[in-house]
Design a protein around this motif. Structure first.
Motif, PDB file in Angstrom:
ATOM      1  N   ARG A 179       0.831  -1.207   0.000  1.00  0.00           N
ATOM      2  CA  ARG A 179       0.000   0.000   0.000  1.00  0.00           C
ATOM      3  C   ARG A 179       0.865   1.257   0.000  1.00  0.00           C
ATOM      4  O   ARG A 179       0.570   2.222  -0.720  1.00  0.00           O
ATOM      5  N   ASP A 180       1.926   1.239   0.798  1.00  0.00           N
ATOM      6  CA  ASP A 180       2.812   2.404   0.828  1.00  0.00           C
ATOM      7  C   ASP A 180       3.510   2.604  -0.516  1.00  0.00           C
ATOM      8  O   ASP A 180       3.657   3.743  -0.981  1.00  0.00           O
ATOM      9  N   SER A 181       3.914   1.523  -1.131  1.00  0.00           N
ATOM     10  CA  SER A 181       4.570   1.630  -2.439  1.00  0.00           C
ATOM     11  C   SER A 181       3.596   2.157  -3.487  1.00  0.00           C
ATOM     12  O   SER A 181       3.957   3.000  -4.319  1.00  0.00           O
ATOM     13  N   ARG A 182       2.373   1.664  -3.421  1.00  0.00           N
ATOM     14  CA  ARG A 182       1.361   2.149  -4.369  1.00  0.00           C
ATOM     15  C   ARG A 182       1.081   3.633  -4.163  1.00  0.00           C
ATOM     16  O   ARG A 182       0.974   4.400  -5.134  1.00  0.00           O
ATOM     17  N   SER A 183       0.987   4.060  -2.905  1.00  0.00           N
ATOM     18  CA  SER A 183       0.740   5.472  -2.620  1.00  0.00           C
ATOM     19  C   SER A 183       1.897   6.337  -3.120  1.00  0.00           C
ATOM     20  O   SER A 183       1.672   7.411  -3.702  1.00  0.00           O
ATOM     21  N   THR A 184       3.124   5.865  -2.912  1.00  0.00           N
ATOM     22  CA  THR A 184       4.284   6.611  -3.392  1.00  0.00           C
ATOM     23  C   THR A 184       4.287   6.709  -4.912  1.00  0.00           C
ATOM     24  O   THR A 184       4.568   7.767  -5.489  1.00  0.00           O
ATOM     25  N   LEU A 185       3.956   5.611  -5.579  1.00  0.00           N
ATOM     26  CA  LEU A 185       3.936   5.604  -7.041  1.00  0.00           C
ATOM     27  C   LEU A 185       2.848   6.531  -7.578  1.00  0.00           C
ATOM     28  O   LEU A 185       3.087   7.305  -8.530  1.00  0.00           O
ATOM     29  N   VAL A 186       1.664   6.470  -6.977  1.00  0.00           N
ATOM     30  CA  VAL A 186       0.567   7.337  -7.423  1.00  0.00           C
ATOM     31  C   VAL A 186       0.936   8.803  -7.220  1.00  0.00           C
ATOM     32  O   VAL A 186       0.669   9.652  -8.092  1.00  0.00           O
ATOM     33  N   THR A 187       1.552   9.114  -6.088  1.00  0.00           N
ATOM     34  CA  THR A 187       1.957  10.496  -5.820  1.00  0.00           C
ATOM     35  C   THR A 187       2.991  10.975  -6.822  1.00  0.00           C
ATOM     36  O   THR A 187       2.903  12.091  -7.343  1.00  0.00           O
ATOM     37  N   ALA A 188       3.975  10.130  -7.107  1.00  0.00           N
ATOM     38  CA  ALA A 188       5.025  10.519  -8.054  1.00  0.00           C
ATOM     39  C   ALA A 188       4.457  10.724  -9.460  1.00  0.00           C
ATOM     40  O   ALA A 188       4.797  11.698 -10.151  1.00  0.00           O
ATOM     41  N   VAL A 189       3.587   9.829  -9.892  1.00  0.00           N
ATOM     42  CA  VAL A 189       2.996   9.961 -11.233  1.00  0.00           C
ATOM     43  C   VAL A 189       2.112  11.206 -11.308  1.00  0.00           C
ATOM     44  O   VAL A 189       2.123  11.937 -12.314  1.00  0.00           O
ATOM     45  N   HIS A 190       1.351  11.458 -10.253  1.00  0.00           N
ATOM     46  CA  HIS A 190       0.505  12.656 -10.235  1.00  0.00           C
ATOM     47  C   HIS A 190       1.354  13.917 -10.322  1.00  0.00           C
ATOM     48  O   HIS A 190       1.052  14.830 -11.127  1.00  0.00           O
ATOM     49  N   ASN A 191       2.405  14.003  -9.521  1.00  0.00           N
ATOM     50  CA  ASN A 191       3.250  15.192  -9.538  1.00  0.00           C
ATOM     51  C   ASN A 191       3.932  15.371 -10.895  1.00  0.00           C
ATOM     52  O   ASN A 191       4.071  16.503 -11.378  1.00  0.00           O
ATOM     53  N   CYS A 192       4.353  14.280 -11.497  1.00  0.00           N
ATOM     54  CA  CYS A 192       4.940  14.377 -12.841  1.00  0.00           C
ATOM     55  C   CYS A 192       3.903  14.867 -13.861  1.00  0.00           C
ATOM     56  O   CYS A 192       4.225  15.669 -14.741  1.00  0.00           O
ATOM     57  N   GLY A 193       2.666  14.376 -13.752  1.00  0.00           N
ATOM     58  CA  GLY A 193       1.619  14.828 -14.654  1.00  0.00           C
ATOM     59  C   GLY A 193       1.336  16.317 -14.508  1.00  0.00           C
ATOM     60  O   GLY A 193       1.183  17.039 -15.512  1.00  0.00           O
ATOM     61  N   MET A 194       1.276  16.815 -13.270  1.00  0.00           N
ATOM     62  CA  MET A 194       1.047  18.245 -13.067  1.00  0.00           C
ATOM     63  C   MET A 194       2.220  19.071 -13.569  1.00  0.00           C
ATOM     64  O   MET A 194       2.036  20.172 -14.116  1.00  0.00           O
ATOM     65  N   PHE A 195       3.439  18.543 -13.408  1.00  0.00           N
ATOM     66  CA  PHE A 195       4.603  19.243 -13.944  1.00  0.00           C
ATOM     67  C   PHE A 195       4.546  19.303 -15.468  1.00  0.00           C
ATOM     68  O   PHE A 195       4.878  20.333 -16.080  1.00  0.00           O
ATOM     69  N   LEU A 196       4.109  18.230 -16.111  1.00  0.00           N
ATOM     70  CA  LEU A 196       3.985  18.229 -17.570  1.00  0.00           C
ATOM     71  C   LEU A 196       2.947  19.251 -18.036  1.00  0.00           C
ATOM     72  O   LEU A 196       3.150  19.944 -19.044  1.00  0.00           O
ATOM     73  N   ILE A 197       1.839  19.343 -17.310  1.00  0.00           N
ATOM     74  CA  ILE A 197       0.806  20.314 -17.682  1.00  0.00           C
ATOM     75  C   ILE A 197       1.342  21.733 -17.564  1.00  0.00           C
ATOM     76  O   ILE A 197       1.159  22.569 -18.470  1.00  0.00           O
ATOM     77  N   ALA A 198       2.026  22.033 -16.450  1.00  0.00           N
ATOM     78  CA  ALA A 198       2.578  23.379 -16.269  1.00  0.00           C
ATOM     79  C   ALA A 198       3.643  23.675 -17.327  1.00  0.00           C
ATOM     80  O   ALA A 198       3.681  24.787 -17.882  1.00  0.00           O
ATOM     81  N   ALA A 199       4.492  22.696 -17.610  1.00  0.00           N
ATOM     82  CA  ALA A 199       5.524  22.905 -18.629  1.00  0.00           C
ATOM     83  C   ALA A 199       4.907  23.108 -20.007  1.00  0.00           C
ATOM     84  O   ALA A 199       5.401  23.923 -20.803  1.00  0.00           O
ATOM     85  N   GLN A 200       3.836  22.390 -20.303  1.00  0.00           N
ATOM     86  CA  GLN A 200       3.178  22.539 -21.600  1.00  0.00           C
ATOM     87  C   GLN A 200       2.612  23.946 -21.767  1.00  0.00           C
ATOM     88  O   GLN A 200       2.735  24.559 -22.834  1.00  0.00           O
ATOM     89  N   VAL A 201       1.982  24.462 -20.722  1.00  0.00           N
ATOM     90  CA  VAL A 201       1.414  25.815 -20.803  1.00  0.00           C
ATOM     91  C   VAL A 201       2.521  26.855 -20.949  1.00  0.00           C
ATOM     92  O   VAL A 201       2.410  27.806 -21.747  1.00  0.00           O
ATOM     93  N   CYS A 202       3.610  26.688 -20.192  1.00  0.00           N
ATOM     94  CA  CYS A 202       4.734  27.622 -20.321  1.00  0.00           C
ATOM     95  C   CYS A 202       5.329  27.576 -21.726  1.00  0.00           C
ATOM     96  O   CYS A 202       5.647  28.627 -22.317  1.00  0.00           O
ATOM     97  N   LEU A 203       5.496  26.371 -22.267  1.00  0.00           N
ATOM     98  CA  LEU A 203       6.026  26.239 -23.619  1.00  0.00           C
ATOM     99  C   LEU A 203       5.092  26.870 -24.639  1.00  0.00           C
ATOM    100  O   LEU A 203       5.542  27.510 -25.609  1.00  0.00           O
TER     101      LEU A 203
END
Length: 397
Positions: free
Chosen positions: A192-216
């Protein structure tokens, strides 16, 4: 001595690098960031695409259906060259197309509401990709941005806030909130902890991609405009307002076009905002910049008749607002509601409203002709609405 100094410097550099890596890892996996912004993106793009499909419902057959001039055979031939895929290209049956269209409407609505968000985000991305690829020559910048955001939102946990999933989880955890949780198997807990860590990391990467896309997007658009002579001369918006294809309100376009100085200032300000946008995101200057960009997109939607593009950009800009901004909005709305309610009409005063019959005592027997007058503060309290803070009664004689 020199070797000792070099070893100390290397140790400090290694320690600094290790601290930076640890901080970056904690930022990536510590907690999901911008959950409210992700929910705003989900609601915004789900609603935007739902309205878009409803708006084109009378023309669905000419755009995506079997009656389209861009036939299914031509679309499949293009798919072989470009690699695009579309569920609409699986069959040329009208019943199949109508079923896909209804399912697209339902998927957009459920994605907007946040019902089974993980599954609906994938289906929403499939819907947007399929409709985009089926009529790719009828798309514009707004369609491209919605497609990119639909793909990025698959990575995010956009159902954690303001969704039916969040409401269901809150109701489910409320009865069991006081009950102690069982420890369970250590292996299951680690999973469960590993899954939570993975979900958090993927979510943060997705939000970073969205912000980078808008800046670009903003940065490239601004740099591209700088190279044009019309933008440098301040006449670009004049030509845009006189294009027949982008004049839904000719009278309004002509009225705006008459103010040449305002047109030139708006053109220069547009280029400045787009070029400077990626550099103002880490300070408070981003709030006035986002406000001006909001006005710019509203102007594009009204003057040029591009509501889908403007709506997609306005929703994308919401990713840069912090969660504290979204959590403050409900408190602000409730406060304004209470303030508006407290401004209700005051009760009508009657003659002698400030006097009460005598309550006995010296010079104040029942039936006395001299009433007892309330003090000023007691009278104000008597005339206030019931929502005001009550005053303690006077204990004096």
């Amino acid at each position: 001595m020199r070797n000792e100094t070099q070893r100390t410097m290397l140790a400090d550099a290694d320690r600094w690098l290790g601290d930076r890596i640890t901080a970056a890892w904690d930022l990536l996996t510590g907690r999901p960031v911008s959950l409210y912004a992700a929910s705003v993106l989900r609601i915004g793009y789900g609603l935007l695409y739902l309205v878009f499909l409803l708006r084109e419902f009378p023309h669905r057959d000419e755009i995506w259906g079997p009656g389209s001039p861009w036939t299914l055979a031509l679309a499949r031939e293009l798919f072989d060259q470009t690699g695009w895929v579309s569920v609409l290209a699986l069959s040329d049956s009208r019943v199949y197309f109508e079923t896909c269209y209804v399912l697209a409407l339902v998927t957009s609505a459920l994605f907007m509401l946040g019902w089974r968000t993980r599954l609906m985000s994938v289906l929403f991305a499939v819907v947007v990709t399929s409709f985009h690829a089926r009529a790719i020559f009828m798309t514009d910048g707004g369609d491209n941005l919605v497609l990119l955001m639909a793909l990025y939102l698959v990575l995010t946990a956009s159902g954690r806030r303001w969704s039916l999933d969040a409401r269901r989880n809150r109701l489910k955890s409320a009865p069991a909130g006081s009950a102690p949780r069982p420890q369970g198997n250590p292996l299951a807990r680690q999973l469960r902890d590993s899954r939570s860590t993975l979900v958090t990391a993927v979510h943060n990467c997705g939000m970073f991609l969205i912000a980078a896309q808008v800046c670009l997007l903003y940065g490239s658009a601004g740099l591209y405009k700088v190279q044009g002579s019309t933008w440098g001369g301040g006449t670009a918006l004049h030509y845009a307002l006189n294009l027949e294809l982008f004049r839904p309100w000719p009278v309004l376009s002509n009225f705006v076009d008459e103010h040449t100085f305002v047109i030139a200032i708006a053109g220069y300000l547009t280029v400045l905002l787009q070029v400077a946008f990626p550099f103002v995101l880490f300070g408070r200057l981003k709030y006035p910049v986002l406000t001006m960009l909001l006005g710019m997109h509203i102007g594009i939607a009204v003057l040029m008749g591009l509501p889908l593009f403007s709506g997609a950009m306005i929703v994308a800009d919401a990713v840069f607002l912090p969660d504290r901004f979204y959590t403050f909005l409900p408190h602000l709305c409730r406060r304004m509601g209470r303030r508006r309610g407290s401004r209700g009409p005051a009760p009508a005063r009657t003659t002698g409203a400030g006097a009460v019959p005598a309550q006995g005592g010296p010079g104040g027997a029942l039936g006395s002709k001299h009433p007892i007058v309330l003090p000023a503060e007691r009278k104000d309290t008597h005339d206030r609405p019931e929502t005001s803070t009550p005053q303690l009664p006077s204990t004096g004689s």
